[in-house]
Design a protein around this motif. Structure first.
Motif, short mmCIF file in Angstrom:
data_model
loop_
_atom_site.label_atom_id
_atom_site.label_comp_id
_atom_site.label_asym_id
_atom_site.label_seq_id
_atom_site.Cartn_x
_atom_site.Cartn_y
_atom_site.Cartn_z
N GLU A 61 0.82 -1.22 0.00
CA GLU A 61 0.00 0.00 0.00
C GLU A 61 0.85 1.27 0.00
OE1 GLU A 61 -2.48 -0.55 3.42
OE2 GLU A 61 -3.68 -2.09 2.45
N THR A 62 2.17 1.12 0.01
CA THR A 62 3.06 2.27 -0.03
C THR A 62 3.11 2.80 -1.46
OG1 THR A 62 4.36 1.37 1.78
CG2 THR A 62 5.43 3.02 0.41
N ALA A 63 3.06 4.12 -1.57
CA ALA A 63 3.03 4.71 -2.91
C ALA A 63 3.79 6.02 -2.94
CB ALA A 63 1.58 4.96 -3.32
N ARG A 64 4.21 6.41 -4.13
CA ARG A 64 4.80 7.74 -4.34
C ARG A 64 3.66 8.70 -4.65
NH1 ARG A 64 8.52 7.44 -9.02
NH2 ARG A 64 9.10 9.52 -8.39
N LEU A 65 3.59 9.77 -3.86
CA LEU A 65 2.52 10.74 -4.05
C LEU A 65 3.10 12.15 -4.12
CD1 LEU A 65 -0.11 9.49 -1.43
CD2 LEU A 65 -0.22 9.24 -3.90
N PRO A 66 2.51 12.99 -4.97
CA PRO A 66 2.93 14.39 -4.97
C PRO A 66 2.51 15.04 -3.65
CG PRO A 66 1.32 13.96 -6.72
CD PRO A 66 1.50 12.70 -5.95
N TRP A 67 3.37 15.89 -3.11
CA TRP A 67 3.07 16.56 -1.85
C TRP A 67 1.74 17.30 -1.94
CZ3 TRP A 67 3.28 16.48 2.99
CH2 TRP A 67 3.03 17.61 3.76
N ALA A 117 -2.74 19.67 6.69
CA ALA A 117 -3.52 20.71 7.37
C ALA A 117 -4.25 20.15 8.59
CB ALA A 117 -4.51 21.34 6.39
N SER A 118 -4.62 18.87 8.54
CA SER A 118 -5.32 18.27 9.68
C SER A 118 -4.35 17.70 10.71
CB SER A 118 -6.27 17.18 9.20
OG SER A 118 -5.55 16.06 8.71
N GLY A 119 -3.04 17.81 10.44
CA GLY A 119 -2.04 17.38 11.41
C GLY A 119 -1.76 15.89 11.43
N SER A 120 -2.12 15.19 10.36
CA SER A 120 -1.97 13.74 10.38
C SER A 120 -0.80 13.21 9.55
CB SER A 120 -3.27 13.08 9.92
OG SER A 120 -3.57 13.45 8.60
N VAL A 121 0.07 14.11 9.05
CA VAL A 121 1.20 13.66 8.23
C VAL A 121 2.46 13.66 9.10
CG1 VAL A 121 2.54 14.01 6.14
CG2 VAL A 121 0.11 14.56 6.15
N VAL A 122 3.14 12.50 9.10
CA VAL A 122 4.33 12.30 9.91
C VAL A 122 5.52 12.04 8.99
CG1 VAL A 122 5.42 10.81 11.66
CG2 VAL A 122 2.98 11.39 11.84
N TRP A 123 6.61 12.77 9.23
CA TRP A 123 7.83 12.65 8.44
C TRP A 123 8.71 11.56 9.03
CZ3 TRP A 123 12.75 13.84 10.47
CH2 TRP A 123 13.80 13.80 9.54
N VAL A 124 9.30 10.74 8.14
CA VAL A 124 10.22 9.68 8.53
C VAL A 124 11.56 9.97 7.84
CG1 VAL A 124 10.67 7.19 8.44
CG2 VAL A 124 8.32 8.02 8.69
N ALA A 125 12.63 10.01 8.62
CA ALA A 125 13.97 10.28 8.07
C ALA A 125 14.38 9.19 7.09
CB ALA A 125 14.99 10.36 9.21
N TRP A 179 7.39 9.26 -0.73
CA TRP A 179 6.86 7.93 -0.45
C TRP A 179 5.87 8.09 0.70
CZ3 TRP A 179 7.17 3.86 -3.38
CH2 TRP A 179 8.22 3.75 -4.29
N ALA A 180 4.74 7.43 0.63
CA ALA A 180 3.73 7.54 1.67
C ALA A 180 3.18 6.17 2.04
CB ALA A 180 2.58 8.44 1.19
N ALA A 181 2.95 6.00 3.34
CA ALA A 181 2.34 4.78 3.86
C ALA A 181 1.32 5.19 4.91
CB ALA A 181 3.40 3.87 4.48
N VAL A 182 0.18 4.56 4.89
CA VAL A 182 -0.89 4.91 5.82
C VAL A 182 -0.90 3.95 6.99
CG1 VAL A 182 -3.39 5.17 6.11
CG2 VAL A 182 -2.30 5.89 3.97
N VAL A 183 -0.85 4.53 8.19
CA VAL A 183 -1.07 3.79 9.44
C VAL A 183 -2.08 4.64 10.19
CG1 VAL A 183 -0.06 2.84 11.54
CG2 VAL A 183 1.29 2.92 9.46
N HIS A 184 -3.33 4.28 10.03
CA HIS A 184 -4.43 5.08 10.57
C HIS A 184 -4.17 5.46 12.02
CE1 HIS A 184 -8.45 6.70 10.39
NE2 HIS A 184 -8.65 6.21 11.58
N PRO A 185 -4.29 6.73 12.40
CA PRO A 185 -4.81 7.86 11.62
C PRO A 185 -3.72 8.68 10.92
CG PRO A 185 -4.56 8.53 13.89
CD PRO A 185 -4.08 7.09 13.80
N PHE A 186 -2.53 8.13 10.81
CA PHE A 186 -1.41 8.89 10.25
C PHE A 186 -1.08 8.49 8.82
CE2 PHE A 186 -0.54 8.42 14.84
CZ PHE A 186 -0.69 9.74 15.21
N ILE A 187 -0.47 9.45 8.11
CA ILE A 187 0.15 9.17 6.82
C ILE A 187 1.63 9.44 7.03
CG2 ILE A 187 0.36 9.79 4.40
CD1 ILE A 187 -2.55 10.72 4.51
#
Length: 106
Positions: free
Chosen positions: A18-24, A32-40, A88-96
């Motif tokens: 379910e991991t995908a490359r997505l445009p920012w 804006a809803s505060g649910s995006v988490v950055w991974v080094a 790269w983005a991966a969803v772990v509810h409620p975070f992306i």
């Protein structure tokens, strides 16, 4: 002691698939809803997603303290928008979870 239960294999496969490359720009409303988490880049995105899904507070806290994991900052968001970045983005509810593409080694 870090042991991974056998059922982690299925979870890792699910997250990886379910991991995908997505445009920012497609992630802005989630930012804006505060649910995006950055991974080094030094961390494995799928491994971090698995640890978060298991609520592994020890590793998560260690990564956050080391500055390797955290909510996306306004500065990061602005830079990615200006660069028209794809992440790269991966969803772990409620975070992306998002991670910048690793530089290609020649």
């Amino acid at each position: 002691m870090q042991t991974k239960p056998e059922n982690d294999t299925d979870l890792r496969l699910k997250i990886n698939s379910e991991t995908a490359r997505l445009p920012w720009t497609e992630l802005l409303k989630h930012f804006a809803s505060g649910s995006v988490v950055w991974v080094a880049n030094s961390l494995d995105l799928v491994d971090v997603a698995v640890r978060i899904s298991h609520d592994d507070k020890a590793n998560i806290s260690q990564w956050m303290t080391a500055g390797l994991l955290g909510k996306v900052t306004d500065q990061q968001a602005e830079a990615w928008l200006a660069a028209d970045a794809t992440l790269w983005a991966a969803v772990v509810h409620p975070f992306i979870l998002v991670q910048e593409e690793k530089p290609k080694v020649h």
